[in-house]
Write a protein that holds these residues in place. Structure first.
Motif, mmCIF file in Angstrom:
data_model
loop_
_atom_site.group_PDB
_atom_site.id
_atom_site.type_symbol
_atom_site.label_atom_id
_atom_site.label_comp_id
_atom_site.label_asym_id
_atom_site.label_seq_id
_atom_site.Cartn_x
_atom_site.Cartn_y
_atom_site.Cartn_z
ATOM 1 N N VAL A 255 52.286 0.654 40.264
ATOM 2 C CA VAL A 255 53.459 1.265 40.880
ATOM 3 C C VAL A 255 54.418 1.867 39.856
ATOM 4 N N ALA A 256 54.217 1.585 38.573
ATOM 5 C CA ALA A 256 55.171 2.019 37.545
ATOM 6 C C ALA A 256 55.501 3.512 37.611
ATOM 7 N N PRO A 257 54.509 4.416 37.728
ATOM 8 C CA PRO A 257 54.854 5.842 37.775
ATOM 9 C C PRO A 257 55.645 6.247 39.027
ATOM 10 N N TYR A 258 55.643 5.381 40.035
ATOM 11 C CA TYR A 258 56.317 5.700 41.292
ATOM 12 C C TYR A 258 57.746 5.143 41.342
ATOM 13 N N LEU A 259 58.081 4.277 40.385
ATOM 14 C CA LEU A 259 59.396 3.634 40.437
ATOM 15 C C LEU A 259 60.555 4.632 40.422
#
Length: 221
Positions: A201-205
């Motif tokens: 999920v990091a790139p979507y944070l």
């Protein structure tokens, strides 16, 4: 949804919530707005409504504007603040009927911020909150850009940015209320990571920063 009636209902809940606060509770820091106390946040909420009625509302709701609302009411008691708010109910609801019901969003967000500061949860499933969730979902989707599909699962509610949720690159599962608050930038990156059951999920944070940076500390309300 009758947005003006939802505003009235939220207004009633907040005045009941803070009406009997003592000085110690009014001086508590608000975790979702750490620069402000409960009294400061209430000052902003009332000041925003006063400025809307007066026609003084910048498009970006910048920090200089919001802090001016707090500073202008420094030293007032909660009772005095609520007296000012009561005087604005008629003018503000009339303004919303004529122009836009946007002030409902600010009230819905900050009701939960106040509840978190005071440790008094409630009002987690109402039309105003769900309507704001859907509005923030539009901002979230726009911020995703060309990112691969992400799905949000919240009890009986689910959403996917593209295609069937079962094919989403990333799946985030939490309560419907927590996901709604995450879409309002009221949940930390650590919480969102913990709720991610598939993918990275990091790139979507950054897409969750619809109203500003995600909080450093975990929030419950």
């Amino acid at each position: 949804m009758d947005a003006v009636e939802e505003w009235r209902a939220a207004y009633g809940r907040v005045t009941d919530l803070v009406g009997s606060l003592g000085a110690e509770e009014a001086a508590r820091r608000v975790p979702a707005c750490p620069d402000w106390t409960v009294r400061d946040l209430l000052s902003h909420m009332i000041g925003l409504d006063a400025d809307v009625v007066a026609g003084d509302e910048p498009d970006d709701h910048n920090s200089t504007w919001t802090q001016r609302q707090v500073d202008a009411r420094a030293g007032r008691t909660v009772g005095e603040l609520l007296e000012e708010w009561r005087s604005l109910v008629g003018p503000l609801t009339g303004w919303m009927q004529e122009f836009t019901t946007r002030p409902l969003g600010d009230l819905v967000i900050h009701e939960q911020d106040l509840r978190g500061a005071l440790g008094r949860p409630g009002a987690r499933d109402n039309a105003g909150l769900l309507s704001l969730r859907d509005r923030m979902l539009g901002r979230f989707e726009a911020r995703l850009g060309a990112a691969r599909p992400i799905a949000l699962y919240g009890g009986s509610w689910q959403w996917c940015s593209s295609g069937p949720a079962s094919d989403a690159e990333v799946v985030v599962r939490a309560s419907e209320f927590d996901l709604a608050r995450a879409l309002m930038s009221r949940r930390s990156a650590a919480q969102i990571r913990r709720w991610t059951e598939r993918g990275d999920v990091a790139p979507y944070l950054p897409a969750f920063e619809t109203l500003g940076p995600l909080p450093a500390d975990e929030l419950d309300d």
